[in-house]
Scaffold this motif. Sequence first.
Motif, short mmCIF file in Angstrom:
data_model
loop_
_atom_site.label_atom_id
_atom_site.label_comp_id
_atom_site.label_asym_id
_atom_site.label_seq_id
_atom_site.Cartn_x
_atom_site.Cartn_y
_atom_site.Cartn_z
N GLU B 16 0.96 -1.18 -0.04
CA GLU B 16 0.14 0.12 0.02
C GLU B 16 0.80 1.32 0.28
O GLU B 16 2.10 1.23 0.56
CB GLU B 16 -0.80 0.03 1.34
CG GLU B 16 -1.80 -1.28 1.30
CD GLU B 16 -2.82 -1.17 2.64
OE1 GLU B 16 -3.09 -0.06 2.98
OE2 GLU B 16 -2.85 -2.34 3.07
N MET B 17 0.44 2.29 -0.53
CA MET B 17 1.06 3.75 -0.58
C MET B 17 -0.06 4.70 -0.04
O MET B 17 -1.28 4.46 -0.49
CB MET B 17 1.58 4.07 -1.86
CG MET B 17 2.85 3.30 -2.15
SD MET B 17 3.46 3.91 -3.88
CE MET B 17 4.22 5.12 -3.57
N ASP B 18 0.42 5.57 0.53
CA ASP B 18 -0.61 6.67 0.96
C ASP B 18 -0.34 7.93 -0.26
O ASP B 18 0.95 7.99 -0.82
CB ASP B 18 0.10 7.51 2.18
CG ASP B 18 -0.61 6.46 3.47
OD1 ASP B 18 -1.63 5.62 3.27
OD2 ASP B 18 0.29 6.35 4.33
N LYS B 19 -1.25 8.73 -0.41
CA LYS B 19 -1.01 9.91 -1.30
C LYS B 19 0.13 10.81 -0.77
O LYS B 19 0.07 10.76 0.40
CB LYS B 19 -2.41 10.81 -1.31
CG LYS B 19 -2.27 11.90 -2.11
CD LYS B 19 -3.44 12.64 -2.10
CE LYS B 19 -3.35 13.82 -3.01
NZ LYS B 19 -4.69 14.70 -3.28
N GLY B 20 0.99 11.13 -1.56
CA GLY B 20 2.15 11.80 -1.31
C GLY B 20 3.37 10.96 -1.18
O GLY B 20 4.80 11.60 -1.15
N ASP B 21 3.24 9.68 -0.99
CA ASP B 21 4.42 8.78 -0.81
C ASP B 21 4.96 8.88 -2.03
O ASP B 21 4.59 8.98 -3.09
CB ASP B 21 3.99 7.40 -0.55
CG ASP B 21 3.42 7.52 1.04
OD1 ASP B 21 3.80 8.24 1.78
OD2 ASP B 21 3.01 6.14 1.32
N ASN B 40 -7.05 2.06 -6.93
CA ASN B 40 -7.33 3.15 -5.81
C ASN B 40 -7.65 2.23 -4.56
O ASN B 40 -8.57 1.30 -4.70
CB ASN B 40 -8.55 3.81 -6.35
CG ASN B 40 -9.04 4.61 -5.33
OD1 ASN B 40 -8.70 4.76 -4.13
ND2 ASN B 40 -10.11 5.78 -5.89
N ARG B 41 -7.24 2.55 -3.44
CA ARG B 41 -7.07 1.90 -2.03
C ARG B 41 -8.57 1.93 -1.71
O ARG B 41 -9.20 1.02 -1.19
CB ARG B 41 -6.10 1.96 -1.40
CG ARG B 41 -5.82 1.11 -0.56
CD ARG B 41 -4.44 1.58 0.63
NE ARG B 41 -4.69 2.58 1.31
CZ ARG B 41 -4.06 3.48 1.99
NH1 ARG B 41 -2.87 3.44 1.58
NH2 ARG B 41 -4.34 4.10 2.80
N ALA B 42 -9.05 3.33 -2.01
CA ALA B 42 -10.50 3.31 -1.30
C ALA B 42 -11.57 2.67 -2.17
O ALA B 42 -12.76 2.36 -2.03
CB ALA B 42 -10.75 4.86 -1.43
N ASP B 43 -11.39 2.35 -3.62
CA ASP B 43 -12.18 1.70 -4.55
C ASP B 43 -11.61 0.84 -5.64
O ASP B 43 -11.24 1.53 -6.62
CB ASP B 43 -13.44 2.78 -4.83
CG ASP B 43 -14.45 2.05 -5.91
OD1 ASP B 43 -14.35 1.04 -6.14
OD2 ASP B 43 -15.46 2.74 -6.15
N LEU B 169 -3.17 4.08 -2.64
CA LEU B 169 -2.93 3.25 -3.58
C LEU B 169 -2.53 1.75 -3.06
O LEU B 169 -2.19 1.54 -2.18
CB LEU B 169 -1.77 3.45 -4.55
CG LEU B 169 -1.78 4.58 -5.43
CD1 LEU B 169 -0.35 5.00 -6.27
CD2 LEU B 169 -2.86 4.46 -6.66
N ILE B 170 -3.21 0.85 -3.74
CA ILE B 170 -2.45 -0.48 -3.77
C ILE B 170 -1.66 -0.68 -4.89
O ILE B 170 -2.02 -0.61 -6.10
CB ILE B 170 -3.65 -1.63 -3.56
CG1 ILE B 170 -4.48 -1.56 -2.34
CG2 ILE B 170 -3.09 -3.04 -3.77
CD1 ILE B 170 -5.71 -2.16 -2.46
N VAL B 171 -0.56 -1.09 -4.87
CA VAL B 171 0.68 -1.20 -6.03
C VAL B 171 0.78 -2.89 -6.03
O VAL B 171 1.21 -3.63 -4.99
CB VAL B 171 1.88 -0.68 -5.65
CG1 VAL B 171 2.68 -0.77 -6.70
CG2 VAL B 171 1.41 0.89 -5.44
#
Lengths: 208, 208
Positions: B16-21, B40-43, B169-171
């Motif tokens: 996982e990554m957060d926005k801004g990572d 998109n981690r939220a959807d 994100l999920i990467v």
Amino acid sequence: MEGVNIIAPQSGAAFEMDKGDTLTVIDPLGKQVSDMVLFNRADKKERISSGKTMDFEETILLTKGNFLWSNRSQKMMEIKEDSNGRNDFLLAPCSPETFKIMYNNPSYHPSCLENLYKNLMRYDIEIDEIPTAFNIFMNVQFDATGKLKVLPPTSKQGDLIRFKAEMDLIVGLTACSAEDSNGGYFKPINFIVTNHEGIIKDITKNFQ
Amino acid sequence: MEGVNIIAPQSGAAFEMDKGDTLTVIDPLGKQVSDMVLFNRADKKERISSGKTMDFEETILLTKGNFLWSNRSQKMMEIKEDSNGRNDFLLAPCSPETFKIMYNNPSYHPSCLENLYKNLMRYDIEIDEIPTAFNIFMNVQFDATGKLKVLPPTSKQGDLIRFKAEMDLIVGLTACSAEDSNGGYFKPINFIVTNHEGIIKDITKNFQ
């Protein structure tokens, strides 16, 4: 002409094909793009894939003799005839955001994505499941640096492309709504489905 | 080196990554491709789209300064640095069928699709939802006729590409398993995730 289905300008259609059927897509006036997406009728998670098609066919430009492949590495259609010879498989269907982002147009604009979705929803296909379309007659030019330019189609009145179904399919098809892709004005797209004996199939539906 | 995650040859990872990572992907030995997909981690129905990216960026070849876009026309990542400069976004991840169809190899062969799926399944992502990947360091050449040729990567030992996340994100990331894409032999891929302050994040998982 009997059996000819007409997709009105800036609209779309969805219909079923059986394995062995032939779909003929005609540009009746010239310079008109038609976006096409394909789903396996038996399992709609299987759909047309630009990435698999370009990989297996080893080309960006698909024409007569090439196959269109699915995300599960199965052949979905073969291109049997292509009187114009220029199609695109790089660019996603134009969507509401295309007109906001690329055309700087904040108001409502019809789009291929919406027209595919409106017609495919009766097959329980969600908008997020609509992949990059095979863009019939679309003239996307590229150079060695990879830079892309969308030019008017080279298709003339009556140009056609013919596909043979390699599996039972659900097909989504549009008359494209993007100014730059169609030489600045919007025209209809005609299509005919025939069975393996060449007999025209009646696929009349309420196209939107 | 602390914080460096190693993807073993012919395997993959998901994280996982957060926005801004920032994600830095490194080719530690040279000539090794890494396939990357984004959700998109939220959807998770929102995912990276080659068709939308090439449309909005108006190029086949993505490098520093370009964005990677989703099927919903949102920016997912920006490429902030790219020391090698050649990546591919045309070809789908190699899959079991790739080796049967393109390599005429009927027996089991590891593949990017399988390695993405094995790692992404813990996020409830199905194999059919894995789109065409952004193929880091992959050297796909094309000419004016559209014909494609996969050449060994031009990346050298230590070449890297850096991405900034534009959403949570999920990467999915691999060390690619295809002979022709990697100069004939399989090497690891290294990667680092840092937060917006540049601090290395511990994303240790059981990569497969």
